[in-house]
Write an enzyme that holds these catalytic residues in place. Structure first.
Site, PDB file in Angstrom:
ATOM      1  N   HIS A 125       0.783  -0.927  -0.524  1.00  0.00           N
ATOM      2  CA  HIS A 125       0.296   0.131   0.002  1.00  0.00           C
ATOM      3  C   HIS A 125       1.159   1.158   0.098  1.00  0.00           C
ATOM      4  O   HIS A 125       1.688   1.458   0.359  1.00  0.00           O
ATOM      5  CB  HIS A 125      -1.052  -0.029   0.930  1.00  0.00           C
ATOM      6  CG  HIS A 125      -1.921   0.882   1.330  1.00  0.00           C
ATOM      7  ND1 HIS A 125      -1.396   2.502   1.597  1.00  0.00           N
ATOM      8  CD2 HIS A 125      -3.429   0.532   0.552  1.00  0.00           C
ATOM      9  CE1 HIS A 125      -2.278   3.198   1.520  1.00  0.00           C
ATOM     10  NE2 HIS A 125      -3.555   2.268   0.832  1.00  0.00           N
ATOM     11  N   HIS A 126       0.911   2.447  -0.861  1.00  0.00           N
ATOM     12  CA  HIS A 126       1.280   3.503  -0.957  1.00  0.00           C
ATOM     13  C   HIS A 126       1.309   4.513   0.157  1.00  0.00           C
ATOM     14  O   HIS A 126       2.274   5.040   1.093  1.00  0.00           O
ATOM     15  CB  HIS A 126       0.581   4.373  -2.180  1.00  0.00           C
ATOM     16  CG  HIS A 126       1.786   5.303  -2.866  1.00  0.00           C
ATOM     17  ND1 HIS A 126       2.771   5.877  -2.712  1.00  0.00           N
ATOM     18  CD2 HIS A 126       2.127   4.830  -4.281  1.00  0.00           C
ATOM     19  CE1 HIS A 126       3.294   6.742  -3.582  1.00  0.00           C
ATOM     20  NE2 HIS A 126       2.994   6.166  -4.697  1.00  0.00           N
TER      21      HIS A 126
END
Length: 461
Positions: A119-120
């Site tokens: 996840h960013h």
């Protein structure tokens, strides 16, 4: 950015040794606090990082069963289908948001494949790549870290230190004053256009842009993405760079413009070769140019707390011209002009600061909606990342290829470049319904590089 994920596909030169992978992940990756934490939202609706109570590696390592029919079918397509399925598969937010997917069967260019999904919010592309590089070793000498190429020097008014005024003559003083005036003017123009893009300024609908307008963000159904890539010769890119006296990034922007132009005019059948301007969101790492090697060394020495994890990015709205030029080198010339103009602006600094202010004052969800709106008003996303200058091993496995990309943004096309040793990968993340002929689009990148390189080579004779 609730649904923004980084996906890195690594081709390996040997079958997967699962025990070695588990030990490597546990001793090198899973020890970092960010990768042992989850985000929780308290009563004030502000997300915070909280240390997970337990970390079960079985939740983060997915071993894809090897099926006999894969060897007799199309293993490249099996890998492509598997990675595409991840773009619509949610992650369990009750545990740290990272996964390793192990596909232990041969493809056309690798013996096995590892797909990493993160996840960013845990890291941007540069810091994630740095962490992965700190987990690798030189294939020539496994006792040392891989050699990273020298970061290119940043040029432009934004990076030039002004000379002391007392030692400057009148002409030098006027030049100094003019450079600051130009910097201020370009910044005002770029910032105005950036804000206008968020508010109302949209790219025209072309083959590269979805026709529909996405109304929401958090409740939006995921759109399936396809991730395809092609290896290009870094040597060919450098031939063009040297012949044109520009940077590798200038060449890649020019190749992208040429490839999109070839694709557009072939698929549309448009005989009017007028120039069409599309805009891309260019992600810019705002860390110092020396930070990648320094961060790798910090991680290796155990001083990972000094590394700036998370997102240290600014954004630039970068135009791409869709046109047919008689001289193929014109694509690179125009790309250099555009990129040089952007270097004489504080747009990237402003956009980074704006993002920080919005997150702190309005919250992550509001920032996500604004980011989503900005992305949906442009046509493509673009980035270029520098990888190791030599062959590396990842937890004892020789790495054949590295192909990072993202999914989550609403654009139909994302273009990434990733260098590794003497090659450079062009990686496309495409809306699978919008680009059914994505293989032909990849061919256009290969052919554009060949044509521009041949033209540059002739000019040097």
């Amino acid at each position: 950015m609730d649904g923004f994920y980084i996906v890195v596909t690594m081709g390996l030169g040997t079958p997967i040794n699962l025990p070695a992978f588990r030990v490597g992940i546990e001793t090198r990756l899973a020890r970092y606090q960010r990768f042992r934490s989850i985000q929780v939202t308290r009563d004030d609706n502000k997300p915070r990082w909280v240390h997970a109570r337990t970390l079960n590696l079985d939740d983060h390592i997915v071993v894809v069963p090897s099926r006999p029919e894969v060897a007799s079918s199309d293993p490249d397509k099996v890998v492509e289908d598997y990675v595409a399925a991840l773009s619509t598969s949610p992650m369990d937010r009750s545990r740290p948001l990272w996964e390793f997917h192990l596909l232990d069967f041969p493809t056309s260019d690798a013996t096995s494949t590892v797909v990493i999904r993160v996840h960013h919010s845990l890291a941007d592309g540069m810091s994630l790549l740095t962490l992965l590089m700190a987990s690798t070793r030189s294939a020539a000498d496994p006792s040392r870290l891989p050699a990273m190429p020298a970061q290119p020097a940043r040029s432009g008014n934004i990076y030039v230190r002004p000379r002391p005024l007392r030692s400057a003559g009148s002409l030098a003083f006027l030049a100094w004053l003019w450079s600051f005036f130009v910097l201020a003017w370009h910044t005002v123009v770029d910032v105005t256009l950036f804000v206008a893009t968020i508010a109302f300024l949209r790219d025209p609908h072309t083959l590269f842009k979805r026709a529909e307008v996405v109304r929401g963000y958090a409740g939006e159904l995921p759109r399936p993405k396809r991730f395809v890539n092609r290896s290009l010769s870094l040597g060919d890119v450098k031939i063009i760079k040297d012949a044109m006296n520009c940077t590798v990034n200038d060449v890649l922007v020019g190749i992208t413009s040429a490839a999109l132009s070839r694709y557009y005019f072939r698929r549309s059948g448009d005989t009017n070769t007028r120039k069409i301007c599309l805009r891309s969101i260019l992600l810019v790492n705002i860390r110092p140019t020396t930070s990648q090697q320094a961060y790798v060394d910090m991680i290796q020495s155990g001083n990972s707390s000094a590394v700036k994890w998370g997102n240290q990015l600014g954004y630039i709205i970068l135009p791409f011209h869709i046109a047919i030029y008689e001289d193929p080198l014109e694509y690179v010339r125009r790309a250099k002009t555009i990129v040089d103009r952007k270097k004489s602006s504080l747009e990237v600094v402003f956009t980074h600061m704006l993002g920080e202010v919005i997150i702190k004052t309005l919250g992550v969800k509001a920032a996500g909606v604004i980011f989503h709106r900005m992305i949906s008003h442009t046509s493509i996303s673009f980035s270029n990342m520098i990888g190791p200058a030599e062959q590396v091993e990842f937890y004892g496995h020789p790495v054949v290829s590295i192909a990072p990309t993202v999914y989550g943004p609403p654009e139909a096309l994302t273009v990434h470049y990733q260098s590794y040793s003497n090659t450079i990968k062009v990686i496309l993340a495409v809306d699978e319904e919008h680009f059914p002929d994505r293989g032909q689009l990849l061919d256009d990148f290969t052919e554009s590089l060949r044509i521009i390189k041949d033209s540059a080579s002739r000019n040097q004779l």
